[in-house]
Design a protein around this motif. Structure first.
Motif, PDB file in Angstrom:
ATOM      1  N   ASP A  67       0.804  -1.225   0.000  1.00 28.41           N
ATOM      2  CA  ASP A  67       0.000   0.000   0.000  1.00 28.41           C
ATOM      3  C   ASP A  67       0.835   1.273   0.000  1.00 28.41           C
ATOM      4  N   ASP A  68       2.123   1.171   0.275  1.00 28.45           N
ATOM      5  CA  ASP A  68       2.971   2.359   0.263  1.00 28.45           C
ATOM      6  C   ASP A  68       3.701   2.550  -1.070  1.00 28.45           C
ATOM      7  N   LEU A  69       3.378   1.741  -2.054  1.00 29.68           N
ATOM      8  CA  LEU A  69       4.085   1.807  -3.329  1.00 29.68           C
ATOM      9  C   LEU A  69       3.507   2.831  -4.304  1.00 29.68           C
ATOM     10  N   HIS A  70       2.350   3.360  -4.021  1.00 28.57           N
ATOM     11  CA  HIS A  70       1.772   4.330  -4.956  1.00 28.57           C
ATOM     12  C   HIS A  70       1.370   5.602  -4.218  1.00 28.57           C
ATOM     13  N   ILE A  71       1.343   6.672  -4.960  1.00 23.67           N
ATOM     14  CA  ILE A  71       0.938   7.968  -4.428  1.00 23.67           C
ATOM     15  C   ILE A  71      -0.253   8.443  -5.245  1.00 23.67           C
ATOM     16  N   SER A  72      -1.345   8.678  -4.563  1.00 23.09           N
ATOM     17  CA  SER A  72      -2.534   9.192  -5.231  1.00 23.09           C
ATOM     18  C   SER A  72      -2.474  10.719  -5.224  1.00 23.09           C
ATOM     19  N   SER A  73      -2.654  11.311  -6.377  1.00 29.59           N
ATOM     20  CA  SER A  73      -2.598  12.772  -6.454  1.00 29.59           C
ATOM     21  C   SER A  73      -3.723  13.427  -5.655  1.00 29.59           C
ATOM     22  N   ASP A  74      -4.816  12.721  -5.426  1.00 30.46           N
ATOM     23  CA  ASP A  74      -5.917  13.252  -4.617  1.00 30.46           C
ATOM     24  C   ASP A  74      -5.533  13.376  -3.149  1.00 30.46           C
ATOM     25  N   ASP A  75      -4.644  12.493  -2.697  1.00 32.81           N
ATOM     26  CA  ASP A  75      -4.239  12.476  -1.295  1.00 32.81           C
ATOM     27  C   ASP A  75      -3.132  13.481  -0.981  1.00 32.81           C
ATOM     28  N   LEU A  76      -2.550  14.075  -1.989  1.00 33.90           N
ATOM     29  CA  LEU A  76      -1.389  14.932  -1.783  1.00 33.90           C
ATOM     30  C   LEU A  76      -1.623  16.337  -2.357  1.00 33.90           C
ATOM     31  N   PRO A  77      -2.282  17.182  -1.602  1.00 34.63           N
ATOM     32  CA  PRO A  77      -2.629  18.488  -2.125  1.00 34.63           C
ATOM     33  C   PRO A  77      -1.473  19.484  -2.257  1.00 34.63           C
ATOM     34  N   ASP A  78      -0.399  19.300  -1.514  1.00 32.59           N
ATOM     35  CA  ASP A  78       0.694  20.268  -1.628  1.00 32.59           C
ATOM     36  C   ASP A  78       2.055  19.578  -1.565  1.00 32.59           C
ATOM     37  N   GLU A  79       3.098  20.366  -1.780  1.00 31.31           N
ATOM     38  CA  GLU A  79       4.453  19.818  -1.839  1.00 31.31           C
ATOM     39  C   GLU A  79       4.896  19.197  -0.519  1.00 31.31           C
ATOM     40  N   ALA A  80       4.459  19.754   0.593  1.00 36.98           N
ATOM     41  CA  ALA A  80       4.838  19.205   1.898  1.00 36.98           C
ATOM     42  C   ALA A  80       4.278  17.789   2.062  1.00 36.98           C
ATOM     43  N   ASP A  81       3.050  17.564   1.631  1.00 39.44           N
ATOM     44  CA  ASP A  81       2.456  16.228   1.706  1.00 39.44           C
ATOM     45  C   ASP A  81       3.188  15.248   0.791  1.00 39.44           C
ATOM     46  N   ILE A  82       3.560  15.726  -0.372  1.00 41.57           N
ATOM     47  CA  ILE A  82       4.303  14.875  -1.315  1.00 41.57           C
ATOM     48  C   ILE A  82       5.654  14.499  -0.705  1.00 41.57           C
ATOM     49  N   ALA A  83       6.340  15.483  -0.135  1.00 36.82           N
ATOM     50  CA  ALA A  83       7.643  15.229   0.478  1.00 36.82           C
ATOM     51  C   ALA A  83       7.511  14.237   1.629  1.00 36.82           C
ATOM     52  N   GLN A  84       6.501  14.409   2.466  1.00 39.03           N
ATOM     53  CA  GLN A  84       6.283  13.504   3.595  1.00 39.03           C
ATOM     54  C   GLN A  84       6.015  12.087   3.107  1.00 39.03           C
ATOM     55  N   ASN A  85       5.231  11.961   2.040  1.00 41.72           N
ATOM     56  CA  ASN A  85       4.929  10.641   1.499  1.00 41.72           C
ATOM     57  C   ASN A  85       6.180   9.986   0.932  1.00 41.72           C
ATOM     58  N   ILE A 141       9.258  10.502   1.915  1.00 44.21           N
ATOM     59  CA  ILE A 141      10.077  10.109   3.064  1.00 44.21           C
ATOM     60  C   ILE A 141       9.545   8.804   3.665  1.00 44.21           C
ATOM     61  N   GLU A 142       8.244   8.707   3.828  1.00 46.43           N
ATOM     62  CA  GLU A 142       7.645   7.489   4.377  1.00 46.43           C
ATOM     63  C   GLU A 142       7.897   6.288   3.473  1.00 46.43           C
ATOM     64  N   GLN A 143       7.835   6.501   2.154  1.00 40.33           N
ATOM     65  CA  GLN A 143       8.121   5.414   1.219  1.00 40.33           C
ATOM     66  C   GLN A 143       9.573   4.963   1.349  1.00 40.33           C
ATOM     67  N   GLU A 144      10.478   5.911   1.449  1.00 40.24           N
ATOM     68  CA  GLU A 144      11.897   5.586   1.565  1.00 40.24           C
ATOM     69  C   GLU A 144      12.162   4.772   2.828  1.00 40.24           C
ATOM     70  N   ILE A 145      11.554   5.164   3.931  1.00 38.90           N
ATOM     71  CA  ILE A 145      11.698   4.417   5.182  1.00 38.90           C
ATOM     72  C   ILE A 145      11.144   3.006   5.021  1.00 38.90           C
ATOM     73  N   SER A 146       9.991   2.906   4.409  1.00 38.66           N
ATOM     74  CA  SER A 146       9.371   1.600   4.197  1.00 38.66           C
ATOM     75  C   SER A 146      10.233   0.713   3.292  1.00 38.66           C
ATOM     76  N   PHE A 147      10.771   1.283   2.221  1.00 34.59           N
ATOM     77  CA  PHE A 147      11.630   0.521   1.316  1.00 34.59           C
ATOM     78  C   PHE A 147      12.890   0.051   2.042  1.00 34.59           C
ATOM     79  N   ASN A 148      13.463   0.916   2.870  1.00 34.78           N
ATOM     80  CA  ASN A 148      14.666   0.549   3.609  1.00 34.78           C
ATOM     81  C   ASN A 148      14.384  -0.571   4.606  1.00 34.78           C
ATOM     82  N   MET A 149      13.251  -0.485   5.283  1.00 32.07           N
ATOM     83  CA  MET A 149      12.872  -1.544   6.225  1.00 32.07           C
ATOM     84  C   MET A 149      12.676  -2.866   5.495  1.00 32.07           C
TER      85      MET A 149
END
Length: 123
Positions: free
Chosen positions: A30-48, A50-58
């Motif tokens: 579920d962390d492999l895709h980013i829905s444009s509806d869920d990410l209204p601004d650049e800060a949300d995109i950046a946070q997502n 970062i979360e993906q990178e952490i998940s991939f590393n784990m």
């Protein structure tokens, strides 16, 4: 290494393998895709991201550990478990207790780590 210790470490490795496989971290998607509806601004995109990178590393770390566990189980079956891959000396029980998939005695593990660290700095 005597048969009782081998059985102990085999059971420990199998338990660790089971925990990794049953944790769901390797199959989580579920962390492999980013829905444009869920990410209204650049800060949300950046946070997502970062979360993906952490998940991939784990996921990568757990997959790597699983590979080491599988190799340790193979060494048990072959009769080479508990001996350093470089010098064939026994690996300390305390080291195997903390890292039952260890392939090298502490001296050779540290040597490899220093070598890997030097290589990473150069490249």
């Amino acid at each position: 290494m005597d048969k009782e210790k081998l059985e102990y470490f085999k059971a420990k490795l199998l338990q660790m393998k089971s925990e990794i496989l049953n944790s769901g971290i390797l199959s989580k998607r579920d962390d492999l895709h980013i829905s444009s509806d869920d990410l209204p601004d650049e800060a949300d995109i950046a946070q997502n991201v970062i979360e993906q990178e952490i998940s991939f590393n784990m996921r990568d770390r757990e997959l790597n550990k699983l590979r080491h566990i599988e190799f340790a189980l193979q060494r048990i079956n072959e009769g080479s478990y508990g001996h350093c891959e470089d010098c064939d000396e026994p690996i300390a029980h305390k080291r195997l207790e903390n890292q039952p998939w260890a392939e090298y005695c502490i001296a050779h593990a540290e040597e490899r780590e220093r070598s890997d660290h030097r290589f990473k700095r150069v490249s």
